[in-house]
Design a protein around this motif. Structure first.
Motif, short mmCIF file in Angstrom:
data_model
loop_
_atom_site.label_atom_id
_atom_site.label_comp_id
_atom_site.label_asym_id
_atom_site.label_seq_id
_atom_site.Cartn_x
_atom_site.Cartn_y
_atom_site.Cartn_z
N LEU A 140 -0.82 3.65 5.46
CA LEU A 140 -1.66 4.16 6.90
C LEU A 140 -2.90 5.02 6.27
O LEU A 140 -2.20 6.04 5.40
CB LEU A 140 -0.46 5.06 7.43
N ARG B 176 -8.39 -3.51 15.23
CA ARG B 176 -6.75 -2.65 15.47
C ARG B 176 -5.52 -3.06 15.26
O ARG B 176 -5.34 -3.81 15.62
CB ARG B 176 -6.50 -1.26 16.66
N THR C 279 1.58 6.41 3.45
CA THR C 279 0.49 7.40 3.49
C THR C 279 -0.12 7.03 2.46
O THR C 279 0.26 6.84 1.66
CB THR C 279 0.52 8.71 4.39
N TYR D 211 6.81 4.46 11.23
CA TYR D 211 6.83 4.85 10.56
C TYR D 211 7.72 5.13 9.30
O TYR D 211 8.17 5.77 8.15
CB TYR D 211 5.55 6.69 10.19
N TYR E 22 3.01 2.38 14.57
CA TYR E 22 2.93 2.52 13.16
C TYR E 22 4.13 2.44 12.58
O TYR E 22 4.68 1.90 10.83
CB TYR E 22 2.06 3.69 13.15
N ILE F 282 -4.24 0.21 7.08
CA ILE F 282 -4.68 0.26 7.96
C ILE F 282 -5.42 1.30 8.38
O ILE F 282 -4.92 2.59 8.09
CB ILE F 282 -3.16 -0.02 9.20
N VAL G 75 6.20 1.23 4.59
CA VAL G 75 5.28 2.22 5.74
C VAL G 75 4.89 3.08 5.04
O VAL G 75 6.02 4.15 5.26
CB VAL G 75 5.63 2.02 7.33
N GLN H 95 2.33 -3.54 17.26
CA GLN H 95 2.87 -2.80 16.32
C GLN H 95 3.05 -3.62 15.32
O GLN H 95 3.01 -4.16 15.57
CB GLN H 95 4.01 -2.47 17.51
N THR I 93 -3.75 7.93 7.84
CA THR I 93 -3.36 8.41 9.07
C THR I 93 -4.65 9.88 9.48
O THR I 93 -4.85 10.53 7.86
CB THR I 93 -2.17 9.24 8.41
N LEU J 172 3.02 10.73 11.86
CA LEU J 172 3.01 9.11 13.09
C LEU J 172 4.46 8.91 13.15
O LEU J 172 4.78 7.37 13.47
CB LEU J 172 2.36 7.94 11.55
N ALA K 116 -5.26 5.05 11.41
CA ALA K 116 -3.73 5.33 12.29
C ALA K 116 -3.78 7.18 12.86
O ALA K 116 -3.46 7.70 11.86
CB ALA K 116 -3.12 4.89 10.91
#
Length: 548
Positions: free
Chosen positions: A487, A453, A350, A343, A341, A383, A348, A456, A489, A336, A386
């Motif tokens: 995330l 959702r 996963t 990343y 997101y 989240i 941030v 940004q 993902t 991502l 993602a």
């Protein structure tokens, strides 16, 4: 040439609701060279008996057409039925369900189209000729590609039944993604405590031959007699001599990102893959080694007390003869980077990166920290979806994300009793035994569930992260600030899965996962007879679903 029998299936109302079966029967019965019958369910025992009875009563019928559903669904059923009276290849199927009734609503037009499809099948079957059969020996060796939990489980099931299994794994150790997890839902068992005994059982089984650092690069032959080319990269370490003492890693001067820990820490150019790896031996990352690339160093070779380092090892190719192939090449996480997101920001991460932090043997010794500066997070936000259920990325649901995020949120609450823990979700999907109960327990852990959702992800002035979200559950717009964002993902086919689709000539879907012959009645078969798919090579699924 004798007469042709035509059998029309109502398929309940799957076909008959849109196609006028009685009208078709009336039209085809006008041809004296056709014997026409219809049945509510041709695939049923009564339907097949009707076919056999019709052939008994009409000895001049030497071929037939079955107008029903997809040949993918019932070809073999009708083939087995037909061969009781005729040569098994003297019939043709006309698909008037998927190709006609299911894609049309106008009954008159659908009936006309069905007539044309059946007429074409009648004309085609006139050119069929009997095909004989021969008995040929079948090799009892089986190739399993991929040694994650699904591949290992398949190998053990086959080996226990007396088959000799070649288990091919492209990494230096077996175990797959499951070895990277901290705990597994819905029991919260230690993942390594679960998978490690299986890994050792695979290694010790007399009917399993393990080939690590290996990939399938070629295939020829047919079901029962496949010729497979396997390429093995050099480990540069003798498995029989290495004692896994770790001295080579300690003395190696070259530090590289630790791929097993997803780049969260460093390792050396020569290292053991992870604690509890099988085989439990070091290997050299060829592209990082000074000795291999520049002809200098070689310290590992000098300090190894077992004289296990061997720079003379070369890439090898081996030809295997097997009767069947099982593809268990698994999944990877969607990248991502360069998306909303954010990343690229170190804080941030996963869900899998969080798993590595949670594990006591992981890059942070079991401490969950903000990677940017090592501080303890005061606010953690999960989240969901993602990259999943999103036309910009992956349209499909990744199946396991809700449950593993709920699991990790529970673990975070146990680690940080006073922290703020948020979870942004579209909806929670918790199918499977005990999963709904597991989710209900998580709701008691003071986790803020936000149904929306996120926008940004951006940097806040104080160095934290923030995003805006509309919570559909409370009908409120809110701004969420976080120290650490996790995330969930999307899962996508691994590079190995994509490569096997080409090497083995396998079909794949719009999601790029390998396609089964039929999602309902042949979920592990493929269109290539003798080649099967298991685990997440076929699609996102939980550990439980991978081995059942």
């Amino acid at each position: 040439m004798g007469k042709t029998a035509v059998f029309l299936c109502h398929c309940g109302d799957n076909i008959a609701a849109t196609v006028d079966i009685e009208k078709l029967k009336k039209e085809f019965s006008k041809d004296k060279n056709l014997v026409v019958k219809n049945h509510m369910f041709l695939c049923s025992e009564a339907g097949q008996q009707m076919i056999l009875d019709t052939l008994d009563k009409n000895k001049d019928v030497d071929r037939l057409v079955i107008a029903s559903c997809s040949p993918k669904h019932h070809w073999n059923i009708f083939k087995d039925c037909v061969k009781q009276k005729l040569n098994a290849y003297m019939f043709e199927m006309a698909n008037i369900r998927e190709h006609c009734s299911w894609v049309h609503s106008d009954r008159e037009e659908a009936t006309k189209k069905a007539y044309s499809i059946i007429k074409g099948a009648i004309n085609k079957v006139q050119h069929h000729e009997p095909i004989g059969t021969v008995d040929v020996p079948v090799k009892r060796d089986v190739l399993v590609i991929g040694a994650g939990i699904a591949g290992m489980h398949a190998s053990l099931e086959l080996a226990d039944k007396g088959f000799h299994v070649y288990l091919v794994e492209k990494e230096a150790s077996i175990g797959g993604n499951m070895t990277k997890l901290g705990r597994t839902f819905p029991t919260d068992d230690c993942s390594m405590c679960t998978v490690s005994p299986i890994m050792n059982e695979v290694k010790a089984h007399p009917n399993i031959e393990l080939l690590t650092l290996s990939e399938v690069v070629g295939l020829s032959g047919r079901v029962g007699d496949y010729n497979v080319t396997v390429e093995t990269k050099p480990r540069y370490v003798d498995l029989d001599r290495c004692t896994a003492c770790g001295l080579c890693t300690e003395k190696c001067p070259v530090s590289i990102p630790n791929n097993y820990n997803l780049g969260l820490d460093k390792t050396k150019a020569i290292h053991i893959p992870f604690d509890g790896s099988v085989p439990n031996a070091a290997f050299i990352e060829e592209e990082a080694c000074l000795k291999i690339n520049k002809g200098v160093c070689g310290i590992c070779e000098k300090v190894c007390p077992a004289d296990a380092v061997d720079f003379n090892q070369k890439k090898e190719r081996r030809e295997l003869k097997v009767g069947a192939i099982v593809v268990a090449t698994g999944y990877q996480q969607t990248d991502l980077s360069n998306t909303e997101y954010y990343y690229e920001h170190p804080d941030v991460i996963t869900g899998l990166e969080l798993e590595r932090m949670i594990v006591p043997s992981g890059p942070t010794g079991g401490k969950v920290v903000c990677p940017s500066d090592g501080r303890e997070p005061k606010t953690i936000t999960f989240i969901q979806c993602a990259g999943s259920r999103d036309k910009r990325h992956k349209e499909y649901c990744s199946n396991i994300c809700c449950m593993y995020s709920i699991k990790n949120a529970k673990i975070m609450r146990a680690k940080f009793p006073d922290a703020t823990i948020n979870m942004c979700y579209i909806d929670i999907r918790a199918p499977g035994r005990r999963n709904e109960e597991y989710y209900a327990l998580a709701r008691e852990k003071n986790i803020n569930m936000i149904m929306g959702r996120p926008s940004q992800i951006m940097d806040a002035p104080d160095g934290r992260l923030f995003f805006d979200v509309f919570d559909k559950a409370t009908n409120k717009f809110m701004r969420v600030e976080s120290d650490l964002i996790v995330l969930a993902t999307a899962l996508e086919p691994s590079e190995g899965t994509k490569r096997m689709a080409k090497v083995l000539h396998l079909q794949y879907g719009m999601d790029k996962f390998l396609s089964p012959l039929h999602v309902k009645i042949a979920p592990v078969d493929t269109t290539t007879e003798g080649i099967y798919i298991v685990g997440t090579a076929e699609g996102p699924k939980s550990i439980q679903d991978c081995i059942t």
